[in-house]
Scaffold this motif. Structure first.
Motif, short mmCIF file in Angstrom:
data_model
loop_
_atom_site.label_atom_id
_atom_site.label_comp_id
_atom_site.label_asym_id
_atom_site.label_seq_id
_atom_site.Cartn_x
_atom_site.Cartn_y
_atom_site.Cartn_z
N ALA A 189 0.83 -1.20 0.00
CA ALA A 189 0.00 0.00 0.00
C ALA A 189 0.87 1.26 0.00
CB ALA A 189 -0.93 -0.01 1.21
N TYR A 190 1.92 1.27 0.82
CA TYR A 190 2.82 2.42 0.84
C TYR A 190 3.47 2.64 -0.52
CZ TYR A 190 2.43 2.53 5.96
OH TYR A 190 1.96 2.63 7.24
N ALA A 218 11.26 7.23 13.00
CA ALA A 218 12.30 7.28 11.98
C ALA A 218 11.96 6.37 10.81
CB ALA A 218 13.65 6.89 12.59
N THR A 219 11.42 5.19 11.10
CA THR A 219 11.06 4.25 10.04
C THR A 219 9.92 4.81 9.19
OG1 THR A 219 11.74 2.35 11.38
CG2 THR A 219 10.22 1.92 9.56
N ALA A 220 8.93 5.41 9.84
CA ALA A 220 7.80 5.97 9.10
C ALA A 220 8.26 7.10 8.18
CB ALA A 220 6.75 6.47 10.08
N LEU A 221 9.12 7.97 8.69
CA LEU A 221 9.58 9.11 7.89
C LEU A 221 10.48 8.68 6.73
CD1 LEU A 221 10.29 11.69 10.73
CD2 LEU A 221 8.32 11.62 9.18
N ALA A 222 11.03 7.47 6.83
CA ALA A 222 11.90 6.96 5.77
C ALA A 222 11.14 6.17 4.71
CB ALA A 222 13.00 6.09 6.37
N VAL A 230 2.67 11.76 10.23
CA VAL A 230 2.70 10.87 11.39
C VAL A 230 1.92 11.51 12.53
CG1 VAL A 230 4.12 9.55 13.00
CG2 VAL A 230 4.95 10.00 10.67
N LYS A 231 0.86 10.82 12.95
CA LYS A 231 0.01 11.29 14.04
C LYS A 231 0.46 10.61 15.33
CE LYS A 231 -3.07 9.63 11.38
NZ LYS A 231 -4.34 8.99 10.95
N LEU A 241 7.76 15.98 3.42
CA LEU A 241 7.71 15.88 1.96
C LEU A 241 9.04 15.32 1.48
CD1 LEU A 241 6.05 19.22 0.78
CD2 LEU A 241 5.03 16.94 0.85
N ALA A 242 9.01 14.56 0.38
CA ALA A 242 10.23 13.98 -0.16
C ALA A 242 11.27 15.05 -0.41
CB ALA A 242 9.92 13.22 -1.45
#
Length: 313
Positions: A189-190, A218-222, A230-231, A241-242
């Protein structure tokens, strides 16, 4: 005059029963992406945006009542299938003194699970006219494997044609065989989306092994997603943003939390509504926090229209 943007949100709406004192139950309707659709429609009612809900219902009175309620909220229902002899799922909410909610579900034979049983669904037939597709981890979880494949294929087809795809990681362990199965589908999905809305607690709950909040963030932002949100509940919302550094946005402070039902769903509506109307990710996160902060001060997934905050887009 240009045609309106067309947003399609796919998922499951269920009959919601909530304890209302003295053993009485109050009936409403709810479901994560449906909640988001309702709040999106309210926020964008005066904008050139059509909000469409995508699901399967039955031919029973509750299904008819759902359709009427959605249409009264300004939601388009042309992508809904009604299946003969099927019924919606049902869930009951109990809220503890802190405002945290606990759910009991009856959804194994829900009509929404059969949406992709059709050779060509209304969603697939309309893809060329859709600008934004929004789905969640629950949207994936309720579908059989073949349905999940077709949903992700629809997302890929839409992106290839220039549309946008938004994925909310809403994770319910009981809907998956195990966390490993969920992680496999979430990774796909990601890879298929432009915006990922991530509730960090859900991300931690489905992680392989024990992870800290800092590691999960950190994993989510990567993630290989152009836009990540991220909530973190009462802690700062983080947007990335990328190619740009993350930004932190303080949440709306609430004196008394009454019911956290639909907190994430309403945040998603505020965020997407702001992004669709040209606001920055930081501004969109602030909008999402404002709406969610209001919703959690009321009981139930969908608050009264007159209780909506004054949000200008």
């Amino acid at each position: 005059m240009s045609s309106p943007q067309r947003v399609a949100l796919i998922g499951e709406c269920m009959i919601e029963l909530q304890e209302d004192g003295a053993g009485l139950l109050r009936r409403t309707f709810g479901g994560d992406t449906l909640n988001t659709a309702v709040y999106l429609s309210r926020l964008l009612h005066d904008k050139a945006v059509d909000i469409n809900y995508v699901t399967a219902l039955g031919d029973d009175p509750h299904s008819e009542a759902m359709l009427a309620a959605w249409q009264a909220e300004g939601i388009k229902t042309g992508l809904v299938q009604q299946l003969q002899g099927r019924v919606p799922g049902l869930y009951m909410i109990q809220v503890d003194p802190s405002g945290e909610r606990h759910f009991s579900y009856w959804r194994d034979t829900s009509a929404a699970k059969a949406y992709f049983d059709a050779q060509v669904t209304p969603l697939e037939a309309a893809l060329s006219d859709i600008d934004v597709l929004y789905f969640s981890g629950i949207s994936l979880a309720i579908l059989p494997e073949a349905g999940r494949e077709r949903l992700l294929q629809a997302a890929s087809t839409l992106r290839a044609a220039g549309g946008k795809v938004i994925f909310d990681n809403n994770y319910r362990p009981r809907l998956w065989r195990d966390a490993a199965e969920a992680r496999q589908w979430y990774a796909r999905a990601y890879a298929s989306c432009d915006i990922a809305l991530i509730t960090l607690d859900d991300d931690i709950a489905m992680a392989a092994g024990v992870v800290t909040t800092e590691q999960a963030l950190a994993t989510a932002l990567a993630l290989p997603v152009p836009e990540v949100v991220v909530k973190q509940g009462g802690n700062d919302t983080v947007v990335r943003l990328a190619g740009q550094p993350p930004q932190s946005i303080q949440p709306t402070r609430v004196e008394k939390v009454v019911d956290t039902t639909a907190a994430g769903d309403s945040f998603g509506a505020g965020y997407v509504a702001a992004r669709l109307t040209g606001h920055t990710p930081a501004e969109a996160a602030a909008t999402g926090n404002t709406l969610a902060g209001t919703v959690i001060q009321h009981r139930g997934a969908i608050i009264a229209t007159q209780a909506m905050p004054n949000i200008k887009l």
